[in-house]
Design a protein around this motif. Structure first.
Motif, PDB file in Angstrom:
ATOM      1  N   THR A 222       0.108   6.824  -6.318  1.00 13.96           N
ATOM      2  CA  THR A 222      -1.145   7.570  -6.418  1.00 13.96           C
ATOM      3  C   THR A 222      -0.863   9.070  -6.331  1.00 13.96           C
ATOM      4  OG1 THR A 222      -2.235   5.725  -5.329  1.00 13.96           O
ATOM      5  CG2 THR A 222      -3.456   7.803  -5.432  1.00 13.96           C
TER       6      THR A 222
ATOM      7  N   THR B 224      -8.721   3.015  -3.706  1.00  8.36           N
ATOM      8  CA  THR B 224      -9.556   2.869  -2.506  1.00  8.36           C
ATOM      9  C   THR B 224     -10.089   1.443  -2.379  1.00  8.36           C
ATOM     10  OG1 THR B 224     -10.220   5.150  -2.863  1.00  8.36           O
ATOM     11  CG2 THR B 224     -11.489   3.879  -1.261  1.00  8.36           C
TER      12      THR B 224
ATOM     13  N   GLY C 140       0.594   3.933  -2.738  1.00  7.76           N
ATOM     14  CA  GLY C 140       0.150   5.236  -2.252  1.00  7.76           C
ATOM     15  C   GLY C 140       1.012   6.344  -2.840  1.00  7.76           C
TER      16      GLY C 140
ATOM     17  N   TYR D 262      -6.831  -1.297  -2.380  1.00 10.28           N
ATOM     18  CA  TYR D 262      -5.769  -1.228  -1.371  1.00 10.28           C
ATOM     19  C   TYR D 262      -6.252  -0.787  -0.007  1.00 10.28           C
ATOM     20  CZ  TYR D 262      -2.760  -1.582  -5.461  1.00 10.28           C
ATOM     21  OH  TYR D 262      -2.159  -2.006  -6.604  1.00 10.28           O
ATOM     22  N   LEU D 263      -7.315   0.022   0.047  1.00 11.22           N
ATOM     23  CA  LEU D 263      -7.681   0.616   1.334  1.00 11.22           C
ATOM     24  C   LEU D 263      -8.798  -0.128   2.055  1.00 11.22           C
ATOM     25  CD1 LEU D 263      -7.391   4.439   0.548  1.00 11.22           C
ATOM     26  CD2 LEU D 263      -5.668   2.845   1.434  1.00 11.22           C
ATOM     27  N   ILE D 264      -9.799  -0.614   1.318  1.00 11.77           N
ATOM     28  CA  ILE D 264     -10.901  -1.264   2.047  1.00 11.77           C
ATOM     29  C   ILE D 264     -10.792  -2.780   1.977  1.00 11.77           C
ATOM     30  CG2 ILE D 264     -12.504   0.655   1.770  1.00 11.77           C
ATOM     31  CD1 ILE D 264     -13.895  -0.945  -0.447  1.00 11.77           C
TER      32      ILE D 264
ATOM     33  N   THR E 167       0.817  -1.202   0.000  1.00 13.59           N
ATOM     34  CA  THR E 167       0.000   0.000   0.000  1.00 13.59           C
ATOM     35  C   THR E 167       0.861   1.267   0.000  1.00 13.59           C
ATOM     36  OG1 THR E 167      -1.608  -1.244   1.254  1.00 13.59           O
ATOM     37  CG2 THR E 167      -1.948   1.117   1.150  1.00 13.59           C
TER      38      THR E 167
END
Lengths: 340, 197, 537
Positions: B69, B192, B66, B195-197, B62
């Motif tokens: 991103t 999102t 990130g 990678y994030l949720i 991540t």
């Protein structure tokens, strides 16, 4: 003039309603009604058919009437009186159809809910499908059958799945179908109400044997005593080896794809299996010096090892080795080799 | 009221009262269809994320992504600055910022290639599992869009160098900008959900 | 006055052209070729089904024929024939010289050709045989042609999306002075609604087809059941496009009908705004109904009822259109020329398709008739009785516009009669076969359905024959037909105000529109400022 118009509208409406009711009560387009669900569905269907008749006659009638009545006279090049719309009329023909479909929707929901009510102590039947045959298993017994036997009057809980592609289990006389999807288990509740023999169809395109799969299995709805007797008899293998072989041939769904006169089978997906052992018969080419018994056994366990001319590889399931116990396999192979 | 020239079509502009430029509208419509395309792929990814175990997700880096991103968001800023420059008639500024956009886009792609190689080293491939299939397909289709965007940025840059765009006429830059922002926004959504949720 | 006479050299139809009129004709002719191909496949299918145990066609060949019959008819005939009409007519109806993106327009057409050939070529490597619905996992394991099929449909979808971007942009930005949205002809309205639907729904199918193609080509596992792949997922992706596709295929036909009724009844369209808005309503509602194709596949039971309701609600805007058309001809001065006959045929047959659609939406009924010949009958009444009748009506109506010639009215009526009888004869018996228990897509069937199938085949053969007078009429009249004059139907929409066929640049001067398109019976003043091109004759 105004009154006359009103009179005509009332008269036509009355005629249409009478026609609709007549259609709903007298037109039957369905096969035999053999389940509680079928009775409910047919009521809904007939009601919808009556409404459909009213709308159909109304629209086609208006169309025909207009075409006959409002023709341009010969030599008249002028336009008709311009009418751009009528708010009240437009609201009416938006609201009335909306009302009709809401009523149908509500009625359909009621029928759906009523046909899916669970009853006590259902008979569970596992429906397994594969290219291109149905097998019906009765949990708690050793019975595996290619025909579906059911007792009349008792709810059946079908658990439906597939070993390969999607099939769809459909009994028209029960008025219901459910897809057999690989990797998933679908549930279907049916309470048969009428003794008789009905077809089991496959309703989802599943490959070259799709049509055959819809013509090979039957449902036999019978009295509870007859059903129990069948269950006992089907659990056992007949003592006579030929009869036992024939039973196994049917039990494992072979007739869906193969023809065999002794078993009354007429499948065309795979080669016909008559006269396997005849050195001058249609299978002479396949022997190739191999013992016929070994060849047949190999063809059941590993269908790709030798392909009969004119047939494609990959059509026959490769998992019979795990599904047929060794003693049954021996009986089956003996039976096949013994066919003249 | 600016007037644009396209073959056969001058003087036929009811859209002028809506002040719609046909190229921009066309681009918006194209992007709307792209939203639906990615919608199909995202739906597939989410469906499998919800129904299947995905042990491979633990391997995702991540932090690296990130940073990547951040690179892509910065590149969107470059497009905004480039457009601002040409609106003030500064051609050099446009060229500089388009160059930076392409460079940042290329860095993003490099990061993605690095990520793919390291994941493949852990045995996650297109053919290893449903997660692998849907992960690479989703991020790969996005990467393809970035690649097309980088090429487009360079083409726009060359046109800018030849003096195609002026303070009055720069719809081509705007169309590219719309596309690039779209690619950026899609990535934020993907980042999102993957990678994030 | 100078007149820009069009160069009618046939050669300009055979190559790259950015003229929307040329592209329109290219679409029409190409799609008609594929119509004949799809029809030949239907002929073989119906011949096989003359007897319950016929072996004329093998099961494998049958599945390939039925799969490609459906795919060719939908993607290579109905969609492009309507796109062709839209291409030819939208710029003329809104007073534009061409589409907004002429080169993109040519590209859309030239994508269609290789895509169509790709689909036909798949027969050489084993054509797709998993049905036009390509349900997984069956479509993952089929022959190589299945991959070509997926790629072909991706290309056709792309072509369709490019065309739609063009239509929406053209209608939004290129309308003539004074041509407000409430003066937009209803055919252009329907192309707008359709194009919005194409742009929303098609990309989702493209994504799904990409997943199938990747499963087959690079070994991804999206639809591999042992790896956890979900067959139902494909059904969602597929129907999210393919149900709206029905509206994509029927809305432009409805638009054409809406043009024809006022002209041949000499009366304004009744409820113009309601018809226009109902197209948009059908588009938007059409996006919310797809899962009604999956009532039998074991979807979440709680979701079934909302889908049933939304599906049924679509009957409402559809009903609005039908009643508005009836009110348009009511009290008119009707002339039964061929376009009008086909328009009337459209209503009477589409009505059957529409009503049976409500039966299919009612879940308890659907659980019985889903995937049976009832569905086959329903969709053919919608798409053949509806879309194709509408396309026929449009072809006859705008034939003098496109060619400047009159077609033979008698042959037109023969075509109509054969088509009307053939359609009803072919598809009505199928409803009964389905209700009684005949599944769709079967090469053999229970002998109890023999008579129904023979009737259906008879109707299908009549339909095949009915194409002959059409073909003869279209070709011979273009060469030998009497000159039609600029506006033989005395229509008031903008495309009829110039010369027929139109000059290369459509309008030498921008037209100015001062009133609505259907003001029949209103003040006799000309509705449009005559452009110099209009004074050609």
């Amino acid at each position: 003039m105004k009154e006359r118009t009103l009179l005509v509208v009332v008269l036509v409406t009355a005629l249409l309603v009478v026609a609709g009711i007549w259609v709903a009560q007298n037109v039957n387009l369905m096969p035999a009604e053999a389940s509680t669900r079928a009775a409910l569905v047919d009521q809904l269907f007939r009601a919808m058919l009556g409404l459909a008749a009213v709308i159909f006659l109304l629209v086609e009638g208006l169309l025909l009437f207009s075409v006959l009545r409002f023709r341009q006279p010969r030599g008249d090049d002028g336009d008709a009186l311009p009418v751009h719309g009528n708010r009240a009329l437009e609201i009416v023909w938006t609201l009335i159809p909306a009302l009709i479909v809401i009523v149908i929707g509500f009625y359909s929901f009621r029928v759906l809910a009523a046909s899916e009510i669970r009853e006590e102590n259902p008979l569970v039947v596992n429906v397994r499908s594969r290219q291109f045959a149905w097998t019906f298993e009765y949990p708690g017994t050793s019975v595996i059958s290619s025909d579906l036997h059911l007792p009349v009057g008792r709810q059946v809980r079908f658990l439906i799945t597939s070993d390969d592609v999607i099939h769809s289990f459909w009994v028209p006389e029960f008025r219901v179908k459910r897809d057999a999807t690989p990797g998933q288990m679908a549930e279907l509740l049916v309470t048969p109400t009428r003794e008789g023999t009905y077809p089991v169809r496959c309703a989802e395109l599943c490959g070259v044997g799709h049509a055959a799969m819809g013509l090979s299995s039957r449902v036999i709805v019978e009295s509870d005593e007859a059903f129990q007797a069948w269950l006992t008899q089907a659990a056992a293998l007949p003592a006579d080896p030929i009869e036992a072989g024939r039973t196994l041939f049917k039990r494992y769904g072979c007739p869906a794809c193969h023809a065999l006169a002794d078993a009354g089978a007429a499948g065309v997906v795979g080669p016909a299996l008559d006269s396997l052992a005849d050195p001058n018969g249609p299978h002479a080419h396949a022997h190739g010096g191999m013992d016929i018994r070994a060849l047949v056994e190999q063809s059941v366990l590993d269908p790709s090892a030798a392909i009969a001319p004119g047939f494609a590889d990959g059509l026959m399931p490769k998992d019979f080795g795990t599904r047929i116990p060794a003693n049954e396999l021996a009986i089956l192979v003996d039976y096949l080799v013994a066919q003249k | 009221m600016t007037s644009h020239t396209i073959p056969h079509a001058d003087d036929f502009r009811a859209g002028r009262e809506l002040s719609l430029d046909h190229r921009k509208l066309g681009m918006w419509l194209f992007l709307a269809s792209e939203v639906m395309f990615f919608g199909g792929l995202v739906g597939t990814f989410l469906h499998y994320k919800a129904t299947l175990p995905t042990p491979e997700a633990a391997l995702l880096d991540t932090v690296l992504v990130g940073l990547n991103t951040f690179v892509l968001i910065t590149s969107s800023l470059m497009v905004v600055l480039g457009l601002d420059a040409i609106q003030r008639g500064r051609r050099r500024g446009l060229i500089t910022f388009l160059g930076l956009t392409a460079l940042l886009g290329a860095i993003f792609l490099g990061g993605q290639v690095f990520e793919f190689i390291s994941l493949a080293g852990h045995g996650v491939t297109l053919q290893s599992s449903v997660f692998g299939s849907s992960f690479y397909t989703l991020t790969g289709f996005h990467g393809l869009h970035v690649l097309i965007g980088v090429i487009w940025a360079l083409v726009t840059l060359m046109k800018a160098a030849r003096g195609t765009y002026t303070a009055q006429e720069h719809a081509g830059v705007e169309a590219f900008g719309l596309y690039w922002h779209f690619v950026d926004v899609v990535w934020i959504v993907l980042f999102t959900i993957i990678y994030l949720i | 006055m100078t007149t820009a006479t069009p160069a009618l050299s046939p050669r300009r139809y055979f190559g790259w052209s950015t003229d929307h009129k040329v592209i329109g004709v290219q679409y029409l002719v190409t799609s008609f070729f594929f119509f004949l191909v799809g029809g030949a496949m239907a002929g073989m299918i119906r011949t096989q089904l003359l007897a319950p145990d016929s072996t004329l066609v093998s099961a494998e060949a049958f599945n390939r024929l039925s799969t490609n019959h459906g795919s060719v008819m939908l993607f290579l005939w109905i969609l492009p024939v309507l796109a062709g009409l839209g291409n030819y007519l939208v710029p003329l109806q809104i007073g534009a010289r061409d589409m907004a993106f002429p080169r993109l327009n040519a590209l859309s057409f030239w994508l269609l050709v290789p895509a169509g050939l790709l689909m036909l070529a798949s027969f050489f490597v084993g054509a797709a045989e998993a049905g036009w619905t390509a349900y997984v996992p069956l479509s993952i394991s089929g022959p190589d042609g299945q991959t070509l099929w997926a790629l072909s449909v991706i290309l056709l979808g792309t072509s369709s999306m490019m065309g739609s971007i063009n239509f929406v942009t053209t209608i939004f930005t290129m309308r003539a002075e004074g041509l407000t949205f409430w003066r937009l002809p209803l055919f252009s309205w329907s192309m707008l609604a359709t194009s919005i639907l194409v742009l929303t729904a098609t990309p989702v199918l493209t994504a799904g087809l990409a997943l199938i193609a990747m499963d087959r080509l690079v070994g991804t596992l999206f639809f591999s059941v042992p790896a956890g792949g979900d067959p139902i997922l494909w059904q969602n992706l597929f129907w999210f496009y393919s149900h709206p596709a029905v509206y994509i295929m029927v809305l432009p036909a409805m638009g054409a009908i809406s043009e024809i009724f006022p002209v041949f009844a000499r009366k304004p369209v009744f409820g113009y705004r309601m018809i226009a808005v109902s197209s948009l309503a059908i588009s938007l509602l059409g996006l919310t109904v797809w899962a009604h194709h999956m009532f039998t596949s074991g979807m979440d039971p709680r979701l079934r009822v909302p889908y049933m309701i939304s599906t049924m609600i679509i009957a409402v805007p559809t009903g609005v259109k039908i009643f508005s058309w009836l009110a348009t001809i009511w009290g008119g001065k009707i002339r039964l020329d061929t376009p009008m006959l086909f328009a009337l045929g459209f209503i009477s047959m589409f009505l059957i398709g529409g009503i049976t659609g409500v039966f299919l939406a009612a879940i308890p009924v659907d659980l019985h008739v889903h995937d049976t010949y009832f569905v086959v009958a329903h969709l053919h009444f919608v798409l053949f009785g509806g879309s194709v009748s509408g396309a026929y009506a449009a072809l006859y109506y705008w034939y003098p516009k496109i060619t400047g010639r009159r077609f033979d009215e008698r042959l037109g009526k023969v075509h109509f009669a054969a088509n009307f009888i053939g359609t009803n004869l072919a598809y009505l018996p199928m409803f009964l076969a389905g209700l009684l228990g005949m599944p769709r897509r079967v090469v053999n069937y229970d002998p109890r359905f023999t008579e129904l199938n023979q009737l259906a085949s008879l109707g299908a053969f009549l339909l095949a024959v009915s194409v002959l007078p059409l073909l003869y009429n279209m070709i011979v009249s273009w060469v030998n037909g009497p000159k039609a004059g600029d506006n033989p139907w005395r229509a008031r929409t903008l495309e009829w105000q110039g010369s027929s066929p139109p000059p290369v640049h459509n309008f030498d001067q921008p037209p100015v529109v001062t009133e609505g398109p259907y003001d029949y019976g209103e003040a006799e003043a000309r509705s449009m400022m005559p452009s110099p091109a209009a004074a050609g004759d």
